[in-house]
Design a protein around this motif. Structure first.
Motif, PDB file in Angstrom:
ATOM      1  N   GLY A  36       0.739  -1.349  -0.031  1.00  0.00           N
ATOM      2  CA  GLY A  36       0.271   0.141  -0.190  1.00  0.00           C
ATOM      3  C   GLY A  36       0.868   1.125  -0.076  1.00  0.00           C
ATOM      4  N   TYR A  37       0.174   2.262   0.585  1.00  0.00           N
ATOM      5  CA  TYR A  37       1.018   3.646   0.520  1.00  0.00           C
ATOM      6  C   TYR A  37       2.124   3.712   1.357  1.00  0.00           C
ATOM      7  CZ  TYR A  37      -2.053   6.413  -2.383  1.00  0.00           C
ATOM      8  OH  TYR A  37      -2.931   6.671  -3.648  1.00  0.00           O
ATOM      9  N   GLN A  38       3.443   3.916   0.894  1.00  0.00           N
ATOM     10  CA  GLN A  38       4.390   4.241   1.694  1.00  0.00           C
ATOM     11  C   GLN A  38       5.028   5.548   1.908  1.00  0.00           C
ATOM     12  OE1 GLN A  38       5.846   1.302   3.128  1.00  0.00           O
ATOM     13  NE2 GLN A  38       3.836   0.639   2.734  1.00  0.00           N
ATOM     14  N   PRO A  39       5.021   6.168   2.916  1.00  0.00           N
ATOM     15  CA  PRO A  39       5.446   7.592   3.078  1.00  0.00           C
ATOM     16  C   PRO A  39       6.610   8.019   2.430  1.00  0.00           C
ATOM     17  CG  PRO A  39       5.711   6.343   5.130  1.00  0.00           C
ATOM     18  CD  PRO A  39       5.362   5.449   4.309  1.00  0.00           C
ATOM     19  N   LEU A  40       6.791   9.106   1.643  1.00  0.00           N
ATOM     20  CA  LEU A  40       7.937   9.733   0.856  1.00  0.00           C
ATOM     21  C   LEU A  40       8.917  10.522   1.884  1.00  0.00           C
ATOM     22  CD1 LEU A  40       6.256  10.767  -2.314  1.00  0.00           C
ATOM     23  CD2 LEU A  40       7.620   8.867  -2.082  1.00  0.00           C
ATOM     24  N   ALA A  41      10.060  10.142   1.814  1.00  0.00           N
ATOM     25  CA  ALA A  41      10.881  11.096   2.591  1.00  0.00           C
ATOM     26  C   ALA A  41      11.468  12.337   1.967  1.00  0.00           C
ATOM     27  CB  ALA A  41      12.289  10.308   3.147  1.00  0.00           C
ATOM     28  N   PRO A  42      11.714  13.383   2.321  1.00  0.00           N
ATOM     29  CA  PRO A  42      11.940  14.623   1.720  1.00  0.00           C
ATOM     30  C   PRO A  42      13.519  14.487   1.351  1.00  0.00           C
ATOM     31  CG  PRO A  42      11.605  15.228   4.005  1.00  0.00           C
ATOM     32  CD  PRO A  42      11.140  13.846   3.836  1.00  0.00           C
ATOM     33  N   ASN A  43      14.150  15.026   0.185  1.00  0.00           N
ATOM     34  CA  ASN A  43      15.721  15.238   0.327  1.00  0.00           C
ATOM     35  C   ASN A  43      16.095  16.482   0.849  1.00  0.00           C
ATOM     36  OD1 ASN A  43      14.846  17.567  -1.026  1.00  0.00           O
ATOM     37  ND2 ASN A  43      15.522  16.869  -3.264  1.00  0.00           N
ATOM     38  N   GLU A  44      17.389  16.716   0.395  1.00  0.00           N
ATOM     39  CA  GLU A  44      18.168  17.780   1.333  1.00  0.00           C
ATOM     40  C   GLU A  44      17.382  19.129   1.144  1.00  0.00           C
ATOM     41  OE1 GLU A  44      22.119  17.617   0.208  1.00  0.00           O
ATOM     42  OE2 GLU A  44      22.532  15.811   1.577  1.00  0.00           O
ATOM     43  N   GLN A  45      16.842  19.350   0.149  1.00  0.00           N
ATOM     44  CA  GLN A  45      16.173  20.563  -0.143  1.00  0.00           C
ATOM     45  C   GLN A  45      14.621  20.721   0.143  1.00  0.00           C
ATOM     46  OE1 GLN A  45      17.961  19.191  -2.715  1.00  0.00           O
ATOM     47  NE2 GLN A  45      19.506  20.419  -2.011  1.00  0.00           N
ATOM     48  N   ASN A  46      14.269  19.632   0.943  1.00  0.00           N
ATOM     49  CA  ASN A  46      12.946  19.332   1.540  1.00  0.00           C
ATOM     50  C   ASN A  46      11.777  19.100   0.395  1.00  0.00           C
ATOM     51  OD1 ASN A  46      11.530  18.925   4.023  1.00  0.00           O
ATOM     52  ND2 ASN A  46      10.555  20.960   3.960  1.00  0.00           N
ATOM     53  N   LEU A  47      12.255  18.592  -0.525  1.00  0.00           N
ATOM     54  CA  LEU A  47      11.389  18.230  -1.710  1.00  0.00           C
ATOM     55  C   LEU A  47      11.082  16.876  -1.712  1.00  0.00           C
ATOM     56  CD1 LEU A  47      13.211  20.138  -4.575  1.00  0.00           C
ATOM     57  CD2 LEU A  47      11.487  21.005  -3.066  1.00  0.00           C
ATOM     58  N   LEU A  48       9.787  16.611  -2.340  1.00  0.00           N
ATOM     59  CA  LEU A  48       9.270  15.339  -2.481  1.00  0.00           C
ATOM     60  C   LEU A  48       9.135  14.696  -3.709  1.00  0.00           C
ATOM     61  CD1 LEU A  48       6.295  15.119   0.341  1.00  0.00           C
ATOM     62  CD2 LEU A  48       8.758  14.531   0.732  1.00  0.00           C
ATOM     63  N   TRP A  49       9.727  13.572  -3.990  1.00  0.00           N
ATOM     64  CA  TRP A  49       9.883  12.981  -5.383  1.00  0.00           C
ATOM     65  C   TRP A  49       8.756  12.232  -6.008  1.00  0.00           C
ATOM     66  CZ3 TRP A  49      12.299  13.785  -9.445  1.00  0.00           C
ATOM     67  CH2 TRP A  49      12.295  12.617 -10.712  1.00  0.00           C
ATOM     68  N   SER A  50       7.944  12.751  -6.969  1.00  0.00           N
ATOM     69  CA  SER A  50       6.965  12.048  -7.496  1.00  0.00           C
ATOM     70  C   SER A  50       7.310  11.064  -8.798  1.00  0.00           C
ATOM     71  CB  SER A  50       5.835  12.874  -8.509  1.00  0.00           C
ATOM     72  OG  SER A  50       4.776  12.395  -8.980  1.00  0.00           O
ATOM     73  N   HIS A  51       7.519   9.986  -8.280  1.00  0.00           N
ATOM     74  CA  HIS A  51       7.868   8.829  -9.264  1.00  0.00           C
ATOM     75  C   HIS A  51       7.125   8.894 -10.560  1.00  0.00           C
ATOM     76  CE1 HIS A  51       9.128   7.374  -5.338  1.00  0.00           C
ATOM     77  NE2 HIS A  51      10.041   6.539  -5.784  1.00  0.00           N
ATOM     78  N   THR A  52       6.055   9.086 -10.570  1.00  0.00           N
ATOM     79  CA  THR A  52       5.153   9.038 -11.571  1.00  0.00           C
ATOM     80  C   THR A  52       5.279  10.085 -12.556  1.00  0.00           C
ATOM     81  OG1 THR A  52       3.283   7.946 -10.093  1.00  0.00           O
ATOM     82  CG2 THR A  52       2.592   8.892 -12.510  1.00  0.00           C
ATOM     83  N   LEU A  53       5.341  11.393 -12.098  1.00  0.00           N
ATOM     84  CA  LEU A  53       5.681  12.636 -12.860  1.00  0.00           C
ATOM     85  C   LEU A  53       7.073  12.785 -13.254  1.00  0.00           C
ATOM     86  CD1 LEU A  53       3.158  15.033 -11.301  1.00  0.00           C
ATOM     87  CD2 LEU A  53       2.710  13.576 -13.003  1.00  0.00           C
ATOM     88  N   GLY A  54       8.050  12.420 -12.650  1.00  0.00           N
ATOM     89  CA  GLY A  54       9.349  12.625 -12.692  1.00  0.00           C
ATOM     90  C   GLY A  54       9.653  13.867 -12.379  1.00  0.00           C
ATOM     91  N   LEU A  55       8.829  14.464 -11.322  1.00  0.00           N
ATOM     92  CA  LEU A  55       9.271  15.815 -10.826  1.00  0.00           C
ATOM     93  C   LEU A  55       9.040  15.873  -9.312  1.00  0.00           C
ATOM     94  CD1 LEU A  55       6.621  17.673 -13.121  1.00  0.00           C
ATOM     95  CD2 LEU A  55       9.036  17.771 -13.414  1.00  0.00           C
ATOM     96  N   TRP A  56       9.873  16.781  -8.808  1.00  0.00           N
ATOM     97  CA  TRP A  56       9.802  17.014  -7.331  1.00  0.00           C
ATOM     98  C   TRP A  56       8.547  18.009  -7.071  1.00  0.00           C
ATOM     99  CZ3 TRP A  56      13.235  14.522  -4.464  1.00  0.00           C
ATOM    100  CH2 TRP A  56      14.278  13.787  -4.983  1.00  0.00           C
ATOM    101  N   LEU A  57       8.147  17.771  -5.569  1.00  0.00           N
ATOM    102  CA  LEU A  57       7.001  18.479  -5.144  1.00  0.00           C
ATOM    103  C   LEU A  57       7.721  19.455  -3.986  1.00  0.00           C
ATOM    104  CD1 LEU A  57       3.748  16.816  -5.421  1.00  0.00           C
ATOM    105  CD2 LEU A  57       4.100  19.135  -5.965  1.00  0.00           C
ATOM    106  N   GLY A  58       7.614  20.557  -3.807  1.00  0.00           N
ATOM    107  CA  GLY A  58       7.966  21.427  -2.686  1.00  0.00           C
ATOM    108  C   GLY A  58       7.323  22.772  -2.860  1.00  0.00           C
ATOM    109  N   THR A  59       7.903  23.509  -1.483  1.00  0.00           N
ATOM    110  CA  THR A  59       7.392  25.087  -1.411  1.00  0.00           C
ATOM    111  C   THR A  59       7.902  25.884  -2.197  1.00  0.00           C
ATOM    112  OG1 THR A  59       8.112  25.056   0.879  1.00  0.00           O
ATOM    113  CG2 THR A  59       6.006  24.206   0.687  1.00  0.00           C
ATOM    114  N   TRP A  60       7.546  26.928  -2.291  1.00  0.00           N
ATOM    115  CA  TRP A  60       8.077  28.323  -2.848  1.00  0.00           C
ATOM    116  C   TRP A  60       7.190  29.445  -2.305  1.00  0.00           C
ATOM    117  CZ3 TRP A  60       5.538  32.001  -6.070  1.00  0.00           C
ATOM    118  CH2 TRP A  60       6.534  32.886  -6.468  1.00  0.00           C
ATOM    119  N   THR A  61       7.693  30.440  -1.891  1.00  0.00           N
ATOM    120  CA  THR A  61       7.169  31.630  -1.170  1.00  0.00           C
ATOM    121  C   THR A  61       7.545  32.649  -2.113  1.00  0.00           C
ATOM    122  OG1 THR A  61       7.800  30.786   0.946  1.00  0.00           O
ATOM    123  CG2 THR A  61       7.204  33.114   0.692  1.00  0.00           C
ATOM    124  N   GLY A  62       6.153  33.291  -2.556  1.00  0.00           N
ATOM    125  CA  GLY A  62       6.492  34.503  -3.472  1.00  0.00           C
ATOM    126  C   GLY A  62       4.912  34.995  -3.709  1.00  0.00           C
TER     127      GLY A  62
END
Length: 249
Positions: free
Chosen positions: A162-188
């Motif tokens: 089932g669902y396994q939690p994703l661990a953030p990288n050093e930039q605090n981003l989470l990897w989407s295996h499916t999209l081939g993209l990272w998800l993270g925050t941006w302030t602006g």
């Protein structure tokens, strides 16, 4: 007691047909998103991904759209509308009013993001997470509260566990295996709202919105023109040092 299987007690209705799925589907329950920031946050994800994959026509992304996956669900008006979802390997027809699984070859969303709020958090982390894991089999699931910069969580589907939690990288981003993209925050600032937004990242950095890409292109062009101007001024100064008039060359 035995079960008789003789031709005498077998009756077959050769005209029987399986019931058809409902066609009187509702695609708008009149309920708005939680806040204007939730609306902006949803559009940021949709518009940036569409811009990033502008050359692709084999995916569909939507938000706050009903997903119908069973006749019972449709009849019970058990609405399920993820704030953001992506389906890969399908046509990008923008005229869809919602996502009707039995009209889409049995395809479910490959990635879902829910934007949390006080009124939806329990469901998003409970019943919806279970639905996406066990029924939709959605490969990547993320949640984020637009009013809490530290709320990002994500899971990747393991077919056995089932669902396994994703661990953030050093930039605090989470990897989407499916999209081939990272998800993270941006302030602006987006639409005059200065906040922390959930954004996509690739190997080059932030995945831009169309207007951000246009501003970046304009700035690059301005810098190029400025560099050329400075080069011309240095050349003119050098010519003057040599006793030449650059204006008559």
């Amino acid at each position: 007691m035995s079960i008789e299987t003789t031709e005498q007690n077998q009756t077959w209705d050769v005209d029987w047909q399986p019931p058809m799925p409902p066609t009187d589907l509702i695609f708008d329950d009149g309920e708005p998103l939680e806040t204007n920031r939730h609306r902006i946050a949803m559009n940021v994800l949709i518009r940036s991904l569409k811009h990033h994959w502008a050359e692709h026509t084999d995916f569909f992304t939507g938000g706050n759209m009903f997903i119908y996956y069973s006749s019972r669900q449709a009849k019970n008006r058990d609405f399920r509308g993820p704030d953001f979802f992506v389906v890969l390997g399908v046509d990008s027809d923008p005229s869809r009013l919602g996502w009707v699984v039995w009209e889409e070859g049995g395809r479910y969303p490959d990635v879902i993001i829910e934007l949390l709020s006080a009124s939806t958090k329990e469901v998003d982390l409970g019943a919806k997470k279970t639905l996406y894991e066990q029924v939709f089999r959605t490969r990547d699931y993320f949640v984020f509260d637009p009013f809490d910069a530290n709320s990002l969580q994500g899971w990747h589907l393991d077919l056995d566990q089932g669902y396994q939690p994703l661990a953030p990288n050093e930039q605090n981003l989470l990897w989407s295996h499916t999209l081939g993209l990272w998800l993270g925050t941006w302030t602006g600032v987006v639409e005059d709202d200065n906040a922390t937004w959930l954004r996509f990242y690739d190997s080059s950095g932030l995945v831009l919105l169309p207007e951000e890409a246009e501003r970046q292109r304009a700035e690059t062009e301005r810098q190029r023109a400025e560099t050329e101007r400075q080069k011309s001024e240095r050349l003119a100064a050098r010519l003057r040092e040599l006793g030449e008039d650059p204006d008559v060359l």
